[in-house]
Write a protein that holds these residues in place. Structure first.
Motif, PDB file in Angstrom:
ATOM      1  N   MET A   5       0.789  -1.207  -0.118  1.00  0.00           N
ATOM      2  CA  MET A   5      -0.101   0.131  -0.065  1.00  0.00           C
ATOM      3  C   MET A   5       0.924   1.192  -0.206  1.00  0.00           C
ATOM      4  O   MET A   5       1.331   1.707   1.003  1.00  0.00           O
ATOM      5  N   ASP A   6       1.392   1.640  -1.051  1.00  0.00           N
ATOM      6  CA  ASP A   6       2.464   2.523  -1.194  1.00  0.00           C
ATOM      7  C   ASP A   6       1.973   3.793  -1.879  1.00  0.00           C
ATOM      8  O   ASP A   6       2.301   5.024  -1.340  1.00  0.00           O
ATOM      9  N   ILE A   7       1.438   3.892  -2.811  1.00  0.00           N
ATOM     10  CA  ILE A   7       0.925   5.067  -3.581  1.00  0.00           C
ATOM     11  C   ILE A   7      -0.239   5.855  -2.778  1.00  0.00           C
ATOM     12  O   ILE A   7      -0.201   6.794  -2.595  1.00  0.00           O
ATOM     13  N   GLY A   8      -1.223   4.890  -2.288  1.00  0.00           N
ATOM     14  CA  GLY A   8      -2.337   5.535  -1.669  1.00  0.00           C
ATOM     15  C   GLY A   8      -1.861   6.230  -0.199  1.00  0.00           C
ATOM     16  O   GLY A   8      -2.741   6.995   0.312  1.00  0.00           O
ATOM     17  N   LEU A  48      -3.634  24.218   0.564  1.00  0.00           N
ATOM     18  CA  LEU A  48      -3.393  22.887   1.124  1.00  0.00           C
ATOM     19  C   LEU A  48      -4.441  22.178   0.358  1.00  0.00           C
ATOM     20  O   LEU A  48      -3.931  20.794   0.028  1.00  0.00           O
ATOM     21  N   TYR A  49      -5.595  22.519   0.250  1.00  0.00           N
ATOM     22  CA  TYR A  49      -6.686  21.890  -0.554  1.00  0.00           C
ATOM     23  C   TYR A  49      -6.324  21.650  -1.925  1.00  0.00           C
ATOM     24  O   TYR A  49      -6.622  20.436  -2.665  1.00  0.00           O
ATOM     25  N   GLU A  50      -5.705  22.505  -2.281  1.00  0.00           N
ATOM     26  CA  GLU A  50      -5.206  22.454  -3.850  1.00  0.00           C
ATOM     27  C   GLU A  50      -4.092  21.394  -4.002  1.00  0.00           C
ATOM     28  O   GLU A  50      -4.207  20.647  -5.113  1.00  0.00           O
ATOM     29  N   ARG A  51      -3.309  21.284  -3.096  1.00  0.00           N
ATOM     30  CA  ARG A  51      -2.139  20.470  -3.132  1.00  0.00           C
ATOM     31  C   ARG A  51      -2.766  19.162  -3.154  1.00  0.00           C
ATOM     32  O   ARG A  51      -2.128  18.201  -3.825  1.00  0.00           O
ATOM     33  N   ILE A  52      -3.556  18.982  -2.276  1.00  0.00           N
ATOM     34  CA  ILE A  52      -4.047  17.722  -2.051  1.00  0.00           C
ATOM     35  C   ILE A  52      -4.992  17.139  -3.376  1.00  0.00           C
ATOM     36  O   ILE A  52      -4.740  15.796  -3.688  1.00  0.00           O
ATOM     37  N   ASN A  53      -5.559  17.821  -3.932  1.00  0.00           N
ATOM     38  CA  ASN A  53      -6.275  17.513  -5.355  1.00  0.00           C
ATOM     39  C   ASN A  53      -5.355  17.318  -6.158  1.00  0.00           C
ATOM     40  O   ASN A  53      -5.554  16.157  -6.870  1.00  0.00           O
ATOM     41  N   LYS A  54      -4.084  18.136  -6.400  1.00  0.00           N
ATOM     42  CA  LYS A  54      -3.064  17.703  -7.323  1.00  0.00           C
ATOM     43  C   LYS A  54      -2.431  16.356  -6.899  1.00  0.00           C
ATOM     44  O   LYS A  54      -1.896  15.643  -7.913  1.00  0.00           O
ATOM     45  N   ARG A  55      -2.373  16.164  -5.584  1.00  0.00           N
ATOM     46  CA  ARG A  55      -1.630  14.826  -5.143  1.00  0.00           C
ATOM     47  C   ARG A  55      -2.498  13.636  -5.620  1.00  0.00           C
ATOM     48  O   ARG A  55      -2.014  12.514  -5.931  1.00  0.00           O
ATOM     49  N   VAL A  56      -3.753  13.869  -5.392  1.00  0.00           N
ATOM     50  CA  VAL A  56      -4.590  12.543  -5.663  1.00  0.00           C
ATOM     51  C   VAL A  56      -4.499  12.670  -7.362  1.00  0.00           C
ATOM     52  O   VAL A  56      -4.464  11.371  -7.734  1.00  0.00           O
ATOM     53  N   ASP A  57      -4.474  13.714  -8.073  1.00  0.00           N
ATOM     54  CA  ASP A  57      -4.310  13.284  -9.520  1.00  0.00           C
ATOM     55  C   ASP A  57      -2.783  12.562  -9.962  1.00  0.00           C
ATOM     56  O   ASP A  57      -2.874  11.841 -10.749  1.00  0.00           O
ATOM     57  N   HIS A  58      -1.814  12.880  -9.010  1.00  0.00           N
ATOM     58  CA  HIS A  58      -0.575  12.506  -9.491  1.00  0.00           C
ATOM     59  C   HIS A  58      -0.693  10.846  -8.921  1.00  0.00           C
ATOM     60  O   HIS A  58      -0.010  10.104  -9.510  1.00  0.00           O
ATOM     61  N   MET A  71      -3.045   9.156  -9.049  1.00  0.00           N
ATOM     62  CA  MET A  71      -3.713   8.064 -10.271  1.00  0.00           C
ATOM     63  C   MET A  71      -2.755   7.841 -11.326  1.00  0.00           C
ATOM     64  O   MET A  71      -2.970   6.874 -11.844  1.00  0.00           O
ATOM     65  N   GLU A  72      -2.274   9.051 -11.664  1.00  0.00           N
ATOM     66  CA  GLU A  72      -1.180   8.826 -12.603  1.00  0.00           C
ATOM     67  C   GLU A  72      -0.119   7.809 -12.435  1.00  0.00           C
ATOM     68  O   GLU A  72       0.381   7.156 -13.335  1.00  0.00           O
ATOM     69  N   GLU A  73       0.357   7.471 -11.175  1.00  0.00           N
ATOM     70  CA  GLU A  73       1.427   6.928 -10.656  1.00  0.00           C
ATOM     71  C   GLU A  73       0.856   5.401 -10.671  1.00  0.00           C
ATOM     72  O   GLU A  73       1.632   4.502 -10.583  1.00  0.00           O
ATOM     73  N   GLY A  74      -0.513   5.067 -10.805  1.00  0.00           N
ATOM     74  CA  GLY A  74      -0.750   3.869 -10.695  1.00  0.00           C
ATOM     75  C   GLY A  74      -1.560   3.415  -9.572  1.00  0.00           C
ATOM     76  O   GLY A  74      -1.744   2.075  -9.184  1.00  0.00           O
ATOM     77  N   LEU A  75      -2.428   4.310  -8.836  1.00  0.00           N
ATOM     78  CA  LEU A  75      -3.152   3.975  -7.573  1.00  0.00           C
ATOM     79  C   LEU A  75      -4.041   2.942  -8.020  1.00  0.00           C
ATOM     80  O   LEU A  75      -4.462   2.125  -7.378  1.00  0.00           O
ATOM     81  N   LEU A  76      -4.922   3.129  -9.275  1.00  0.00           N
ATOM     82  CA  LEU A  76      -5.953   2.198  -9.628  1.00  0.00           C
ATOM     83  C   LEU A  76      -5.481   0.545  -9.494  1.00  0.00           C
ATOM     84  O   LEU A  76      -6.080  -0.124  -9.127  1.00  0.00           O
ATOM     85  N   ASP A  77      -4.388   0.738 -10.056  1.00  0.00           N
ATOM     86  CA  ASP A  77      -3.668  -0.725 -10.341  1.00  0.00           C
ATOM     87  C   ASP A  77      -3.247  -1.208  -8.836  1.00  0.00           C
ATOM     88  O   ASP A  77      -3.625  -2.480  -8.757  1.00  0.00           O
ATOM     89  N   GLU A  78      -2.861  -0.493  -7.969  1.00  0.00           N
ATOM     90  CA  GLU A  78      -2.470  -0.964  -6.529  1.00  0.00           C
ATOM     91  C   GLU A  78      -3.647  -1.247  -5.845  1.00  0.00           C
ATOM     92  O   GLU A  78      -3.776  -2.340  -5.127  1.00  0.00           O
TER      93      GLU A  78
END
Length: 321
Positions: A53-56, A213-223, A225-232
């Motif tokens: 459980m690395d990306i999430g 901070l909220y903007e950073r959180i939104n961007k982190r979630v997008d990142h 997903m790009e890194e492969g969170l759904l696969d994880e």
């Protein structure tokens, strides 16, 4: 700094804590301080203990550690439970180990109760037990089902009920047993205890403008997903892992809803962002209300190097290093 010797029997051990909400920059700051102060880092995150459980969980990568040893990562399988009481025991062992090497233990993370349990002399209710009551709840489980027990817990201890999945019947029954034996929820039980610091500690809090901070959180979630969170998450889902503590983590429970066919992927990602923002707000409230923290604002256009030096000066002075 490396020649510093800490008397681990007759004096309180020195400890630096770097805390704050998600996405505020705790990881980078803890590494910078560890390099300046000859420290080693203990993860203060309740979900980074789980393997795979690395990306999430925004777990630090080996390449990002910059040679600084990290503790309390990847020590549990996702199928296993993990509690603040166990974290307290293991983290204190890490503090002892790091101190014995003449290094400064640095605990960095955002799980308030877990970090608080290490810093203060909290006694958990592991001894509170009633075998007859437990058997009765197991009979209720057979007669009425998991939802019945979870609803009972919701009425008596809504905080624990929100944290424990209805399918995780062992933890549901344990929470009911604690309430039955003590008359208090776990949170209430801890609130009644005196807060005595167990370490010669400096508590560093990082904060930032909430909208940023909220903007950073939104961007982190997008990142993520790009890194492969759904696969994880899919790997965990396809392994048959359900109804356990780890999957209740933000970033996993939302995508499980998508994989269950309950919501579209876009909606699950939006829920993930919203839940992460709400969690950040709860983290700030917890740390501000329950711990004596020295706060440092990381809102841009902050000069990171200057802020790092400012925090180092405060921590070194507080710990008399």
């Amino acid at each position: 700094m490396s020649e510093r010797v800490i008397n681990v029997t007759n004096a309180k051990q020195k400890l630096l804590a770097v805390i704050g909400p998600t996405a505020v920059g705790k990881t980078a700051m803890s590494i910078a301080l560890a390099k300046r102060m000859d420290g080693e880092i203990i993860s203060g995150d309740s979900m980074q203990v789980y393997k795979g459980m690395d990306i999430g969980t925004a777990k630090i990568k080996k390449t990002e550690m910059d040679g600084i040893p990290h503790y309390m990562l990847d020590i549990k399988d996702p199928s296993e439970d993990f509690s603040a009481a166990e974290f307290q025991e293991l983290a204190r062992g890490c503090i002892q180990e790091i101190s014995a090497k003449g290094k400064l233990p640095i605990i960095a993370g955002g799980t308030g109760l877990y970090i608080q349990s290490v810093l203060y002399d909290y006694e958990f209710t592991e001894t509170a037990s009633d075998e007859v009551f437990r058997r009765q709840k197991e009979e209720d489980l057979q007669r009425f089902g998991e939802a019945f027990l979870h609803e009972e817990l919701t009425l008596k201890d809504p905080v624990s009920a929100a944290r424990i999945h209805p399918n995780n019947v062992r933890r549901v029954i344990r929470a009911l047993e604690i309430f039955h034996c003590t008359g208090s929820t776990m949170t209430e039980f801890l609130e009644k205890q005196k807060k005595v610091l167990q370490y010669d500690a400096a508590l560093i809090g990082l904060t930032a403008d909430r909208e940023l901070l909220y903007e950073r959180i939104n961007k982190r979630v997008d990142h993520m997903m790009e890194e492969g969170l759904l696969d994880e998450v899919s790997r965990l889902y396809e392994s048959g892992l359900k109804g356990v503590q780890s999957i209740q983590a933000i970033g996993y429970k939302e995508l499980y809803r998508y994989l269950d066919g309950t919501v579209p992927l876009q909606e699950a990602v939006q829920e993930l962002k919203q839940n992460s923002r709400r969690y950040a707000k709860r983290q700030l409230t917890w740390f501000r209300n329950k711990m004596d923290v020295e706060w440092f604002d990381m809102t841009p256009p902050v000069n990171t190097a200057e802020k790092e030096a400012e925090i180092f000066t405060y921590a070194a002075g507080k710990l008399k290093l």
